[in-house]
Write an enzyme that holds these catalytic residues in place. Structure first.
Site, PDB file in Angstrom:
ATOM      1  N   HIS A   1      -7.006 -16.583  -5.221  1.00  0.00           N
ATOM      2  CA  HIS A   1      -5.832 -15.876  -4.707  1.00  0.00           C
ATOM      3  C   HIS A   1      -4.866 -15.534  -5.843  1.00  0.00           C
ATOM      4  O   HIS A   1      -3.999 -16.351  -6.191  1.00  0.00           O
ATOM      5  CB  HIS A   1      -5.114 -16.737  -3.671  1.00  0.00           C
ATOM      6  CG  HIS A   1      -5.877 -16.936  -2.403  1.00  0.00           C
ATOM      7  ND1 HIS A   1      -5.260 -17.153  -1.187  1.00  0.00           N
ATOM      8  CD2 HIS A   1      -7.205 -16.943  -2.147  1.00  0.00           C
ATOM      9  CE1 HIS A   1      -6.180 -17.297  -0.245  1.00  0.00           C
ATOM     10  NE2 HIS A   1      -7.365 -17.184  -0.813  1.00  0.00           N
TER      11      HIS A   1
ATOM     12  N   GLU B   1      -2.349 -13.670  -5.932  1.00  0.00           N
ATOM     13  CA  GLU B   1      -0.955 -13.380  -5.564  1.00  0.00           C
ATOM     14  C   GLU B   1      -0.048 -14.577  -5.818  1.00  0.00           C
ATOM     15  O   GLU B   1       1.182 -14.454  -5.779  1.00  0.00           O
ATOM     16  CB  GLU B   1      -0.864 -12.927  -4.110  1.00  0.00           C
ATOM     17  CG  GLU B   1      -0.772 -14.007  -3.067  1.00  0.00           C
ATOM     18  CD  GLU B   1      -2.016 -14.860  -2.977  1.00  0.00           C
ATOM     19  OE1 GLU B   1      -1.884 -16.078  -2.743  1.00  0.00           O
ATOM     20  OE2 GLU B   1      -3.129 -14.328  -3.163  1.00  0.00           O
TER      21      GLU B   1
ATOM     22  N   CYS C   1     -11.156 -13.403  -2.491  1.00  0.00           N
ATOM     23  CA  CYS C   1     -11.561 -14.469  -1.587  1.00  0.00           C
ATOM     24  C   CYS C   1     -12.646 -13.997  -0.616  1.00  0.00           C
ATOM     25  O   CYS C   1     -13.770 -13.753  -1.031  1.00  0.00           O
ATOM     26  CB  CYS C   1     -10.339 -15.020  -0.854  1.00  0.00           C
ATOM     27  SG  CYS C   1     -10.606 -16.666  -0.153  1.00  0.00           S
TER      28      CYS C   1
END
Length: 454
Positions: free
Chosen positions: A393, A395, A292
Site C-alpha cells: 500500500h 499511499e 495489493c
C-alpha cells in the site's frame, strides 16, 4: 473450556466475559471489548505499532478478525480525519491491553466506544503473543469471538448454562472460508465519484485522467494521485470496459489516460470479472497501475497463478526490495494471497518470463519487487506493455512513505510512455544508459505450465 490468558486480563476496562475460539478447537479467554455478541471471520494478525484506525477502516479486512501484535492499543482514541472508508470493516478485533484513557488532542471518542457504536465485537486481555505464535506456526484459520449472552444458552428446565466448547467450535467451522471468497462486490462503491487535482494543481487542467476501479479502495489512494495533478474517477467494481472508455471520452482531447485497480478483500481466483476487465485494458494498451488486490489481478490477467500464504503480510513494517532502484523499502501490507511468478534466476537476479496467457500475447514480465522476509512476489512490471503493480500500500495510510514514488512512476508512465519500462538496477549498481534490462530469460514452457496448473 481450555483457556489461554494472563494477568493482563484483570486490567481491562470491561468485566464482561469473552472468548476467542479457533477452528482447531483452541480457545483464549478474555474480556469484551467494543460490542458484545458473536462474530466470525478469518483470524489474522497485524504487526503495526500504530495506525489502528486506518486498519479498522480498510475494506481489505472485510470478513477478517484482526489480532494486534502491539500490546497496547487505543491510546490515541478515534478521530474523524483518519478513517480510510465510511465504516469499520473488520469482523472482529483482538487486543491485549486496551488503553484506559485517550491521550490525543485529535480524539473525539475512545476506540472501545467506536467499536461498540459500529457493532464490532472484540475481545481484550488475552495473550496476543501466544496467539500470534500459533497463527505463525499453524497458519491463519477461521475463528469466532463470543461475549456476554453469546457464551450462554438455555438448558433443561429453562436454566441458563455455559455453552459447550464443542458447540462454539462447530459454529466457527460452519463459517465460510476465505479461499474462494469473492468479496470485492461487497465493499465497492455503488456510484462513481471524482477526486479532482489538489494542492498546487488545484484549479488547473489535470495532467491526466485515471479511472480507479474500486475493489476496496482506501480514501487516501486517490488523494495521492490528485496531489500529483491527476483527475481520478473512482468507479464500481462491476464497471465494464465501455464504462471506462466513456470516462475517457469526457477527458480533453489528447490528454493522458490510465486505469488503476485498488486494494481489496477476497480470493483473486474468484475475481473473474476483474480479470476480464483488466485484459480488455491491456489489449488496448491503456497504461495500468495496480496495488495489493490489483497486483494479484494483474498476475492473473497475465496468466500467472495465485496462492494463499500461510499467515500473510499485514502491518506497516514489511521490508521489500525494489529491483528498479536496488533500494529496500519499509512498506505497509495487508494481503493473504500472492502471485505465483518466477522470482529469481537461481543466483538472486531477476528473471523475465513470458506471460502465459494466450500464448504469450502480453510479452515479457519481471518481478520488480520482492518481499525480503520470504521472497514473495511484491510487484510486477510488464516490459512490453505499459503496466505495473505492487502488492503493498504505497499511499502510506498508515505507514512509512518509502513507496510514495510509485505514484510518481505511474504519472510518468501516463505523461511519458516512451520512457517505459524502467530499468532494473544491477547487483553492481544502476544499469548504464543504453544498457539492456538486466534480466535472464525464463523457460517459456514452464510459464505456460504455470497457467495450466492454476
Amino acid at each position: 473450556m481450555t483457556t489461554t490468558s494472563d494477568p493482563i486480563t484483570d486490567m481491562t476496562t470491561s468485566s464482561t466475559r469473552a472468548a476467542l475460539v479457533l477452528e482447531d478447537g483452541s480457545t483464549f479467554a478474555g474480556r469484551a471489548y467494543g460490542a458484545t455478541g458473536s462474530t466470525f471471520g478469518e483470524l489474522v494478525f497485524s504487526t503495526g505499532m500504530t495506525g489502528y484506525q486506518e486498519t479498522l477502516t480498510d475494506p481489505s479486512y472485510h470478513r477478517q478478525i484482526v489480532v494486534m501484535t502491539a500490546p497496547h492499543v487505543g491510546n490515541t482514541g478515534v478521530n474523524d480525519d483518519d478513517p480510510e472508508s465510511g465504516r469499520i470493516w473488520v469482523s472482529g478485533y483482538v487486543v491485549r491491553d486496551p488503553a484506559r484513557r485517550v491521550s490525543s488532542w485529535r480524539a473525539r471518542r475512545s476506540l472501545d466506544e467506536e467499536l461498540a457504536a459500529q457493532g464490532v465485537v472484540g475481545v481484550s486481555g488475552l495473550d496476543t503473543r501466544a496467539l500470534t505464535r500459533r497463527l505463525r506456526e499453524e497458519g491463519v484459520m477461521r475463528a469466532g469471538i463470543f461475549s456476554g449472552e453469546a457464551l450462554f444458552e438455555e438448558g433443561p428446565g429453562g436454566r441458563v448454562r455455559e455453552r459447550p466448547v464443542s458447540d462454539l467450535v462447530a459454529q466457527v467451522r460452519s463459517a465460510p472460508q476465505m479461499a474462494g471468497a469473492n468479496l470485492a462486490p461487497e465493499v465497492s462503491t455503488r456510484e462513481s465519484y471524482v477526486v479532482e487535482p489538489s494542492g498546487e494543481f488545484a484549479g488547473r487542467a489535470p495532467v491526466a485522467t485515471v479511472v480507479a476501479v474500486d475493489l476496496g479502495i482506501k480514501a487516501m489512494t486517490p488523494v495521492r494521485l490528485a496531489e500529483r495533478g491527476v483527475r481520478v474517477v473512482v468507479v464500481p467494481q462491476s464497471s465494464t470496459i465501455e464504462d471506462v472508455l466513456e470516462v475517457f471520452a469526457q477527458a480533453p482531447e489528447g490528454a493522458p489516460r490510465g486505469v488503476f485497480f485498488s486494494n481489496g478483500p477476497g480470493d483473486p481466483d474468484a475475481a473473474e470479472h476483474e480479470v476480464g476487465l483488466l485484459r480488455e485494458v491491456l489489449d488496448r494498451g491503456i497504461p495500468f497501475f495496480g496495488i495489493c488486490f490489483g497486483n494479484q489481478i494483474l498476475g492473473r490477467a497475465l496468466g500467472y497463478g495465485t496462492f494463499k500464504l500461510g499467515y500473510g503480510h499485514r502491518g506497516i513494517n514489511q521490508p521489500v526490495l525494489d529491483r528498479t532502484t536496488g533500494k529496500v523499502e519499509v512498506t505497509a501490507h495487508n494481503h493473504g494471497f500472492a502471485v505465483d511468478a518466477p522470482v529469481s534466476d537461481g543466483s538472486g537476479g531477476a528473471v523475465a518470463s513470458t506471460a502465459p496467457h494466450a500464448g504469450g500475447r502480453y510479452g515479457r514480465v519481471v518481478v520488480s519487487h520482492v518481499g525480503l522476509n520470504d521472497q514473495v512476489v511484491e510487484g510486477l512490471t510488464c516490459l512490453d506493455l505499459p503496466a505495473f503493480s505492487v502488492q503493498y500500500h504505497p499511499e502510506a495510510a498508515a505507514g512509512p512513505h518509502d513507496a510514495a514514488y510509485l505514484f510518481d512512476r505511474f504519472v510518468g508512465l501516463l505523461t511519458d510512455p516512451g520512457a517505459w519500462p524502467p530499468r532494473l538496477a544491477s547487483p553492481g549498481g544502476p544499469v548504464p544508459d543504453g544498457g539492456a534490462v538486466p534480466v535472464a530469460a525464463a523457460d517459456e514452457t514452464a510459464a505456460v505450465e504455470t497457467e495450466e496448473k492454476h
